[in-house]
Design a protein around this motif. Structure first.
Motif, PDB file in Angstrom:
ATOM      1  N   LEU A  18       0.764  -1.320  -0.098  1.00 36.40           N
ATOM      2  CA  LEU A  18       0.140   0.153  -0.036  1.00 36.40           C
ATOM      3  C   LEU A  18       0.979   1.118   0.149  1.00 36.40           C
ATOM      4  CD1 LEU A  18      -2.747  -1.141   2.451  1.00 36.40           C
ATOM      5  CD2 LEU A  18      -2.951  -0.938  -0.081  1.00 36.40           C
ATOM      6  N   LEU A  19       2.024   1.286   0.541  1.00 36.56           N
ATOM      7  CA  LEU A  19       2.883   2.503   0.766  1.00 36.56           C
ATOM      8  C   LEU A  19       3.585   2.545  -0.552  1.00 36.56           C
ATOM      9  CD1 LEU A  19       4.033   1.836   4.222  1.00 36.56           C
ATOM     10  CD2 LEU A  19       2.917   3.804   3.559  1.00 36.56           C
ATOM     11  N   VAL A  20       3.758   1.442  -1.158  1.00 38.52           N
ATOM     12  CA  VAL A  20       4.359   1.881  -2.754  1.00 38.52           C
ATOM     13  C   VAL A  20       3.342   2.244  -3.588  1.00 38.52           C
ATOM     14  CG1 VAL A  20       5.034   0.533  -4.766  1.00 38.52           C
ATOM     15  CG2 VAL A  20       6.092  -0.059  -2.632  1.00 38.52           C
ATOM     16  N   ALA A  21       2.004   2.044  -3.476  1.00 43.71           N
ATOM     17  CA  ALA A  21       1.153   2.586  -4.090  1.00 43.71           C
ATOM     18  C   ALA A  21       0.975   3.880  -3.715  1.00 43.71           C
ATOM     19  CB  ALA A  21      -0.396   2.291  -4.177  1.00 43.71           C
ATOM     20  N   LEU A  22       0.793   4.507  -2.571  1.00 47.33           N
ATOM     21  CA  LEU A  22       0.988   5.818  -2.004  1.00 47.33           C
ATOM     22  C   LEU A  22       1.937   6.745  -2.354  1.00 47.33           C
ATOM     23  CD1 LEU A  22      -0.676   5.158   1.656  1.00 47.33           C
ATOM     24  CD2 LEU A  22      -1.562   6.386  -0.307  1.00 47.33           C
ATOM     25  N   GLY A  23       3.226   6.116  -2.182  1.00 47.58           N
ATOM     26  CA  GLY A  23       4.314   6.838  -2.706  1.00 47.58           C
ATOM     27  C   GLY A  23       4.578   7.136  -4.010  1.00 47.58           C
ATOM     28  N   ALA A  24       3.863   6.352  -4.934  1.00 47.79           N
ATOM     29  CA  ALA A  24       3.685   6.599  -6.622  1.00 47.79           C
ATOM     30  C   ALA A  24       3.025   7.859  -6.621  1.00 47.79           C
ATOM     31  CB  ALA A  24       3.407   5.428  -7.051  1.00 47.79           C
ATOM     32  N   VAL A  25       1.870   7.680  -6.158  1.00 48.58           N
ATOM     33  CA  VAL A  25       0.629   8.965  -6.084  1.00 48.58           C
ATOM     34  C   VAL A  25       1.397  10.149  -5.616  1.00 48.58           C
ATOM     35  CG1 VAL A  25      -1.339   9.701  -5.518  1.00 48.58           C
ATOM     36  CG2 VAL A  25      -1.306   7.465  -6.091  1.00 48.58           C
ATOM     37  N   TRP A  26       1.601  10.048  -4.318  1.00 55.39           N
ATOM     38  CA  TRP A  26       2.328  11.320  -3.770  1.00 55.39           C
ATOM     39  C   TRP A  26       3.433  11.753  -4.339  1.00 55.39           C
ATOM     40  CZ3 TRP A  26       1.475   9.039   2.176  1.00 55.39           C
ATOM     41  CH2 TRP A  26       0.143   9.202   2.223  1.00 55.39           C
ATOM     42  N   GLY A  27       4.352  10.870  -4.877  1.00 58.93           N
ATOM     43  CA  GLY A  27       5.702  11.375  -5.620  1.00 58.93           C
ATOM     44  C   GLY A  27       5.131  12.131  -7.117  1.00 58.93           C
ATOM     45  N   ARG A  28       4.239  11.334  -7.714  1.00 55.70           N
ATOM     46  CA  ARG A  28       3.704  12.154  -8.853  1.00 55.70           C
ATOM     47  C   ARG A  28       3.096  13.419  -8.398  1.00 55.70           C
ATOM     48  NH1 ARG A  28      -0.184   8.426 -10.695  1.00 55.70           N
ATOM     49  NH2 ARG A  28      -1.541   9.530  -9.574  1.00 55.70           N
ATOM     50  N   ASN A  29       2.291  13.675  -7.527  1.00 54.09           N
ATOM     51  CA  ASN A  29       1.762  14.918  -6.995  1.00 54.09           C
ATOM     52  C   ASN A  29       2.787  16.068  -6.538  1.00 54.09           C
ATOM     53  OD1 ASN A  29      -0.998  14.003  -7.453  1.00 54.09           O
ATOM     54  ND2 ASN A  29      -1.368  13.562  -5.244  1.00 54.09           N
ATOM     55  N   TYR A  30       3.968  15.521  -5.936  1.00 56.12           N
ATOM     56  CA  TYR A  30       4.783  16.427  -5.467  1.00 56.12           C
ATOM     57  C   TYR A  30       5.540  16.733  -6.858  1.00 56.12           C
ATOM     58  CZ  TYR A  30       9.298  18.435  -3.983  1.00 56.12           C
ATOM     59  OH  TYR A  30      10.308  19.386  -3.690  1.00 56.12           O
ATOM     60  N   LEU A  31       5.692  16.053  -7.856  1.00 57.75           N
ATOM     61  CA  LEU A  31       6.395  16.417  -9.118  1.00 57.75           C
ATOM     62  C   LEU A  31       5.612  17.582  -9.814  1.00 57.75           C
ATOM     63  CD1 LEU A  31       7.871  13.299 -10.523  1.00 57.75           C
ATOM     64  CD2 LEU A  31       9.242  15.027  -9.491  1.00 57.75           C
ATOM     65  N   GLN A  32       4.310  17.447  -9.783  1.00 56.23           N
ATOM     66  CA  GLN A  32       3.461  18.457 -10.161  1.00 56.23           C
ATOM     67  C   GLN A  32       3.323  19.488  -9.761  1.00 56.23           C
ATOM     68  OE1 GLN A  32      -0.336  16.247 -11.068  1.00 56.23           O
ATOM     69  NE2 GLN A  32       0.659  15.244 -12.658  1.00 56.23           N
ATOM     70  N   ILE A  33       3.004  19.523  -8.160  1.00 56.66           N
ATOM     71  CA  ILE A  33       2.769  20.460  -7.361  1.00 56.66           C
ATOM     72  C   ILE A  33       3.663  21.281  -6.564  1.00 56.66           C
ATOM     73  CG2 ILE A  33       1.286  21.216  -5.369  1.00 56.66           C
ATOM     74  CD1 ILE A  33      -0.568  18.956  -6.130  1.00 56.66           C
ATOM     75  N   ARG A  34       4.793  20.647  -6.354  1.00 52.99           N
ATOM     76  CA  ARG A  34       5.852  21.175  -5.728  1.00 52.99           C
ATOM     77  C   ARG A  34       5.655  21.976  -4.487  1.00 52.99           C
ATOM     78  NH1 ARG A  34      10.635  18.843  -7.996  1.00 52.99           N
ATOM     79  NH2 ARG A  34      10.371  18.963 -10.097  1.00 52.99           N
ATOM     80  N   SER A  35       4.974  21.444  -3.431  1.00 51.69           N
ATOM     81  CA  SER A  35       4.433  22.039  -2.354  1.00 51.69           C
ATOM     82  C   SER A  35       5.189  21.434  -1.017  1.00 51.69           C
ATOM     83  CB  SER A  35       2.934  22.047  -2.117  1.00 51.69           C
ATOM     84  OG  SER A  35       2.273  21.007  -1.806  1.00 51.69           O
ATOM     85  N   LYS A  36       5.002  21.852   0.032  1.00 51.27           N
ATOM     86  CA  LYS A  36       5.799  21.369   1.110  1.00 51.27           C
ATOM     87  C   LYS A  36       4.838  20.209   1.609  1.00 51.27           C
ATOM     88  CE  LYS A  36       8.165  25.464   2.989  1.00 51.27           C
ATOM     89  NZ  LYS A  36       8.367  26.314   4.192  1.00 51.27           N
ATOM     90  N   HIS A  37       3.524  20.429   1.546  1.00 49.56           N
ATOM     91  CA  HIS A  37       2.605  19.498   2.092  1.00 49.56           C
ATOM     92  C   HIS A  37       2.736  18.003   1.150  1.00 49.56           C
ATOM     93  CE1 HIS A  37      -1.175  17.542   3.599  1.00 49.56           C
ATOM     94  NE2 HIS A  37      -1.672  17.252   2.349  1.00 49.56           N
ATOM     95  N   THR A  38       2.789  18.015  -0.097  1.00 51.85           N
ATOM     96  CA  THR A  38       2.798  17.097  -1.063  1.00 51.85           C
ATOM     97  C   THR A  38       4.207  16.225  -0.669  1.00 51.85           C
ATOM     98  OG1 THR A  38       3.717  18.179  -2.696  1.00 51.85           O
ATOM     99  CG2 THR A  38       1.393  17.573  -2.691  1.00 51.85           C
ATOM    100  N   LEU A  39       5.213  17.111  -0.441  1.00 52.85           N
ATOM    101  CA  LEU A  39       6.827  16.524  -0.207  1.00 52.85           C
ATOM    102  C   LEU A  39       6.741  15.782   1.149  1.00 52.85           C
ATOM    103  CD1 LEU A  39       9.679  16.174  -0.390  1.00 52.85           C
ATOM    104  CD2 LEU A  39      10.039  18.496   0.475  1.00 52.85           C
ATOM    105  N   GLY A  40       5.796  16.637   2.279  1.00 49.04           N
ATOM    106  CA  GLY A  40       5.691  15.741   3.472  1.00 49.04           C
ATOM    107  C   GLY A  40       5.087  14.579   3.502  1.00 49.04           C
ATOM    108  N   THR A  41       4.168  14.329   2.537  1.00 54.85           N
ATOM    109  CA  THR A  41       3.562  13.177   2.552  1.00 54.85           C
ATOM    110  C   THR A  41       4.153  12.446   1.980  1.00 54.85           C
ATOM    111  OG1 THR A  41       2.306  13.803   0.610  1.00 54.85           O
ATOM    112  CG2 THR A  41       0.939  13.907   2.383  1.00 54.85           C
ATOM    113  N   LEU A  42       5.230  12.539   1.035  1.00 58.46           N
ATOM    114  CA  LEU A  42       5.921  11.566   0.462  1.00 58.46           C
ATOM    115  C   LEU A  42       7.152  11.148   1.424  1.00 58.46           C
ATOM    116  CD1 LEU A  42       6.858  10.107  -2.170  1.00 58.46           C
ATOM    117  CD2 LEU A  42       8.127  12.150  -2.822  1.00 58.46           C
ATOM    118  N   VAL A  43       7.469  11.883   2.121  1.00 61.23           N
ATOM    119  CA  VAL A  43       8.543  11.700   3.357  1.00 61.23           C
ATOM    120  C   VAL A  43       8.005  10.718   4.276  1.00 61.23           C
ATOM    121  CG1 VAL A  43      10.152  12.743   5.077  1.00 61.23           C
ATOM    122  CG2 VAL A  43       9.986  13.711   2.674  1.00 61.23           C
ATOM    123  N   PHE A  44       6.853  10.944   4.547  1.00 64.83           N
ATOM    124  CA  PHE A  44       5.948  10.129   5.489  1.00 64.83           C
ATOM    125  C   PHE A  44       5.590   8.771   4.944  1.00 64.83           C
ATOM    126  CE2 PHE A  44       1.869   8.661   6.788  1.00 64.83           C
ATOM    127  CZ  PHE A  44       1.813   8.644   8.188  1.00 64.83           C
TER     128      PHE A  44
END
Length: 93
Positions: A18-44
């Protein structure tokens, strides 16, 4: 005790998937949005992945684990699974 250890192993393994799936989505979101929140979810997700990988390693390689340690760890792995499953549900919905 074997059943509890099996439940903990399965929960940790499913958490990793599940974390691989979440990491993929959150990583893609970070590449598009570049916000601290999306980076935080990816690090989490990364730290949770490392924790579950280490737990699964111990569950698979430990020769003997005391029952006093296995029971609470199984409960924590299952509760963590519920939380990660909910995060996956709301993220992929």
């Amino acid at each position: 005790m074997s059943l509890m250890l099996d439940v903990a192993r399965v929960a940790a393994g499913v958490n990793l998937l599940l974390l691989v799936a979440l990491g993929a989505v959150w990583g893609r979101n970070y590449l598009q949005i570049r916000s601290k929140h999306t980076l935080g979810t990816l690090v989490f997700a990364g730290f949770l992945f490392a924790e579950n990988l280490l737990a699964l390693y111990y569950y698979l390689t430990a020769i003997s684990l005391p029952l006093a340690a296995v029971r609470p760890m199984m409960y924590l792995q299952v509760l963590e699974f519920v939380g990660i499953a909910f995060l996956t549900y709301v993220t992929l919905d």
